[in-house]
Design an enzyme around this catalytic site. Structure first.
Site, PDB file in Angstrom:
ATOM      1  N   ASN A 150       0.807  -1.232   0.000  1.00  0.00           N
ATOM      2  CA  ASN A 150       0.000   0.000   0.000  1.00  0.00           C
ATOM      3  C   ASN A 150       0.838   1.280   0.000  1.00  0.00           C
ATOM      4  O   ASN A 150       0.487   2.255  -0.654  1.00  0.00           O
ATOM      5  CB  ASN A 150      -1.002  -0.012   1.160  1.00  0.00           C
ATOM      6  N   THR A 228      -3.238  -9.255   8.948  1.00  0.00           N
ATOM      7  CA  THR A 228      -3.219  -9.915  10.256  1.00  0.00           C
ATOM      8  C   THR A 228      -3.035 -11.428  10.114  1.00  0.00           C
ATOM      9  O   THR A 228      -2.308 -12.054  10.893  1.00  0.00           O
ATOM     10  CB  THR A 228      -4.508  -9.568  11.037  1.00  0.00           C
ATOM     11  N   CYS A 282      -3.409   1.498   6.418  1.00  0.00           N
ATOM     12  CA  CYS A 282      -3.880   0.795   7.620  1.00  0.00           C
ATOM     13  C   CYS A 282      -4.436   1.782   8.650  1.00  0.00           C
ATOM     14  O   CYS A 282      -5.139   1.383   9.565  1.00  0.00           O
ATOM     15  CB  CYS A 282      -2.777  -0.060   8.208  1.00  0.00           C
TER      16      CYS A 282
HETATM   17  O1  TXE Z   1      -0.870  -8.698   2.601  1.00  0.00           O
HETATM   18  P1  TXE Z   1       0.067  -9.830   2.996  1.00  0.00           P
HETATM   19  P2  TXE Z   1      -1.531  -8.485   1.199  1.00  0.00           P
HETATM   20  C1  TXE Z   1      -4.028  -6.041   4.821  1.00  0.00           C
HETATM   21  C2  TXE Z   1      -5.213  -5.683   4.023  1.00  0.00           C
HETATM   22  C3  TXE Z   1      -5.061  -6.485   2.784  1.00  0.00           C
HETATM   23  C4  TXE Z   1      -4.513  -7.744   3.384  1.00  0.00           C
HETATM   24  C5  TXE Z   1      -3.789  -8.587   2.403  1.00  0.00           C
HETATM   25  O2  TXE Z   1      -6.370  -6.065   4.707  1.00  0.00           O
HETATM   26  O3  TXE Z   1      -6.252  -6.710   2.126  1.00  0.00           O
HETATM   27  O4  TXE Z   1      -3.623  -7.297   4.381  1.00  0.00           O
HETATM   28  O5  TXE Z   1      -2.823  -7.815   1.684  1.00  0.00           O
HETATM   29  C6  TXE Z   1       4.372 -11.163   2.464  1.00  0.00           C
HETATM   30  N1  TXE Z   1       5.350 -15.464   5.084  1.00  0.00           N
HETATM   31  N2  TXE Z   1      -2.927  -5.137   4.661  1.00  0.00           N
HETATM   32  O6  TXE Z   1      -1.976  -9.702   0.488  1.00  0.00           O
HETATM   33  O7  TXE Z   1      -0.270 -11.051   2.233  1.00  0.00           O
HETATM   34  C7  TXE Z   1       3.870 -10.612   1.165  1.00  0.00           C
HETATM   35  O8  TXE Z   1       4.562 -11.167   0.077  1.00  0.00           O
HETATM   36  C8  TXE Z   1       6.064 -14.322   5.016  1.00  0.00           C
HETATM   37  C9  TXE Z   1      -2.660  -4.315   5.783  1.00  0.00           C
HETATM   38  O9  TXE Z   1      -0.558  -7.638   0.472  1.00  0.00           O
HETATM   39  O10 TXE Z   1       0.085  -9.851   4.471  1.00  0.00           O
HETATM   40  C10 TXE Z   1       4.108  -9.122   1.350  1.00  0.00           C
HETATM   41  O11 TXE Z   1       5.469  -8.807   1.123  1.00  0.00           O
HETATM   42  N3  TXE Z   1       5.681 -13.275   4.276  1.00  0.00           N
HETATM   43  C11 TXE Z   1      -1.434  -3.584   5.671  1.00  0.00           C
HETATM   44  C12 TXE Z   1       3.769  -8.938   2.832  1.00  0.00           C
HETATM   45  O12 TXE Z   1       3.919 -10.233   3.422  1.00  0.00           O
HETATM   46  C13 TXE Z   1       4.516 -13.349   3.616  1.00  0.00           C
HETATM   47  C14 TXE Z   1      -0.868  -3.284   4.395  1.00  0.00           C
HETATM   48  C15 TXE Z   1       2.340  -8.430   3.077  1.00  0.00           C
HETATM   49  O13 TXE Z   1       1.459  -9.295   2.406  1.00  0.00           O
HETATM   50  C16 TXE Z   1       3.724 -14.510   3.666  1.00  0.00           C
HETATM   51  C17 TXE Z   1      -1.189  -4.225   3.350  1.00  0.00           C
HETATM   52  C18 TXE Z   1       4.188 -15.603   4.442  1.00  0.00           C
HETATM   53  N4  TXE Z   1       3.510 -16.746   4.566  1.00  0.00           N
HETATM   54  C19 TXE Z   1      -2.203  -5.109   3.527  1.00  0.00           C
HETATM   55  N5  TXE Z   1       2.625 -14.315   2.918  1.00  0.00           N
HETATM   56  C20 TXE Z   1      -1.101  -2.607   6.726  1.00  0.00           C
HETATM   57  N6  TXE Z   1      -1.461  -2.872   7.968  1.00  0.00           N
HETATM   58  O14 TXE Z   1      -0.450  -1.616   6.450  1.00  0.00           O
HETATM   59  C21 TXE Z   1       2.714 -13.073   2.414  1.00  0.00           C
HETATM   60  N7  TXE Z   1       3.863 -12.487   2.815  1.00  0.00           N
END
Ligand code: TXE
Length: 480
Positions: A150, A228, A282
């Protein structure tokens, strides 16, 4: 087509398996670059490079470490337009926003921690008649930084800057959805003379690269920002290995508007706190609670302003909202709007995809959306949507609004609008969130602790909190 490379041991290199993923421009819905689909082997190479660099970097005087980081920041600043355009192309956000927020903040992160480390003192505790304790705070070793899509460069640098300043070597993974500015950063690091292996950037998928970083026994700490559910997976793996963990996770933030607020200020800031970055921050206030005496007036003004907000291609200087980050994310947000209707909500404005013309016809655009008529405990009001969608709900008493505000599993941030000083203190004190803004939103002083309670995370980043996280304390007692 630009092919992104990993940055390992100071070199820009292809992934071991030479396999690539598509990188999509969300404003047009087309593939525009390729990104390494790295694996455990690439992470292993990065760890080896970091291990080799650690002795030198951790013993480099902090003044010299800071000077290289400032140089990196200066180069990014001198290429501001290029970085902002790349961030916007990768993420879909308006170029103007990337120019005003994302890239300047990435520069500030680097400069802030390059200088903060110069002022980072450790403690000593004198014991009368017995002796003295002093505490050293040394770097941890090799640390992992995993960041989301984001605020790509903004959040990537927010992690790597304190880690590097404190003397650690880093294995970092940006989001596979928005890898471009991290790749550009690796080019800048080479130019600035960052020693080989101090920072290693491995691109690829979360369940491959992120998982390999989390599981690697030589990576001693993980700083993660993202969803989360992912945070939970990381904690499950890293906690039994006794790794240090900093988790910045989701939010479902309340925006509480009392009748005695400065109406115009509350209204214009609520426009930003609802829809900035297409609601994909967020910290966005997605649950808006409005005190009943001004409910109808606020609703009318907010709906009118929102309906006028221009959704457009990112380089349009008039664009208030650009594209959301990806097709699956757009579909997720639309599915929540359907859910809200099923739960009895009324869409007051928005609620649909926006179809632009010409080359942008296949982009992922959503109309900013306001929904009313939902209960505080329905799924729409409890689950993170992470898009340009907010709900509005009237309230009658302070107790009632605090109960609703605190009802979710999240506890990241909240906003309160009131001109009553005592109430401001009282409500701030009773909100279960790590951050409270009163009569403001997203005002950030990088020295302050940043992070959430409950399912919004573990630990705090920012200022000396981040430097404490990225260092290991050792207490030495000397008998007098
Ligand atoms: O997040 P992910 P995504 C929230 C928001 C969004 C949701 C999913 O609700 O819809 O999260 O977004 C890495 N082991 N936020 O899919 O999957 C991934 O490659 C280690 C809140 O982008 O959590 C990326 O680099 N790493 C938020 C990072 O984690 C892993 C901002 C975030 O991806 C992994 C963005 C694993 N098993 C989304 N799986 C905020 N709070 O700012 C994924 N990743």
């Amino acid at each position: 087509m630009k092919i992104i490379k990993n940055y390992i041991g100071g070199q820009l290199i292809s992934p071991v398996l030479d396999e690539y993923l598509d990188n999509v421009d969300p404003s047009r819905g087309i593939v525009y670059s390729k990104i390494p689909d790295s694996t455990t082997d690439d992470v292993e190479k990065a760890v080896q490079a970091a291990e080799k660099a650690y002795e030198g970097w951790s013993n480099t005087p902090k003044e010299a470490r800071g000077a290289i980081m400032i140089k990196i920041a200066d180069i990014i600043e001198s290429r501001m337009n290029e970085f902002a355009a790349a961030e916007s192309l990768d993420n879909g956000k308006p170029v103007k926003l990337a120019m005003q927020v994302d890239i300047p903040r990435a520069v500030s992160n680097l400069k802030f921690f390059a200088t903060a480390i110069q002022h980072f003192a450790s403690e000593s505790h004198y014991m009368e008649g017995l002796g003295v304790n002093y505490t050293t705070r040394k770097p941890i070793g090799i640390v992992g930084c995993i960041s989301p899509w984001n605020l790509p460069l903004y959040l990537f640098t927010w992690k790597i800057a304190p880690a590097l300043a404190a003397g650690n070597c880093v294995v970092a993974k940006p989001s596979e959805v928005t890898p471009m500015t991290a790749f550009m950063l690796s080019e800048v690091c080479k130019e600035a003379g960052l020693p080989e292996g101090v920072l290693n950037i491995v691109h690829g998928l979360g369940h491959k690269v992120g998982d390999a970083i989390t599981k690697h026994p030589k990576i001693k700490a993980i700083s993660f920002t993202g969803g989360t559910a992912t945070g939970k997976t990381i904690a499950t793996i890293a906690a039994p290995m006794f790794k240090k963990l900093s988790l910045e996770l989701g939010g479902k933030n309340p925006n509480i508007i009392f009748a005695d607020c400065d109406f115009e200020d509350a209204l214009s800031t609520t426009m930003r706190s609802s829809f900035a970055n297409q609601g994909q921050i967020c910290l966005c206030g997605s649950r808006i609670f409005i005190e009943r005496p001004i409910y109808e007036k606020f609703k009318a003004a907010f709906v009118a302003k929102t309906a006028e907000s221009k959704v457009s291609y990112p380089s349009d200087p008039e664009a208030k909202l650009g594209a959301v980050v990806s097709k699956p994310h757009m579909e997720k947000v639309l599915s929540y709007i359907e859910l809200a209707k099923e739960e009895g909500g009324t869409v007051l404005t928005g609620g649909e995809q926006v179809k632009l013309e010409g080359e942008y016809a296949n982009g992922y655009y959503l109309r900013p959306t306001i929904i009313e008529g939902l209960t505080f405990d329905c799924r729409t009001n409890q689950e993170e949507i992470f898009g340009p969608v907010v709900t509005i709900t009237p309230f009658d008493t302070e107790e009632e609004v605090l109960m609703m505000a605190n009802s979710t599993e999240y506890g990241l941030a909240s906003t309160v609008w009131t001109s009553n000083l005592k109430r401001a203190h009282r409500v701030a004190d009773h909100l279960h969130t790590g951050i409270v803004w009163v009569n403001a939103w997203l005002v950030r002083d990088l020295r302050t602790p940043f992070g959430g309670m409950k399912s919004s995370g573990v630990g705090r980043e920012g200022g000396f909190e981040a430097l404490r996280f990225f260092t290991e304390a050792k207490n030495v007692f000397i008998k007098s």
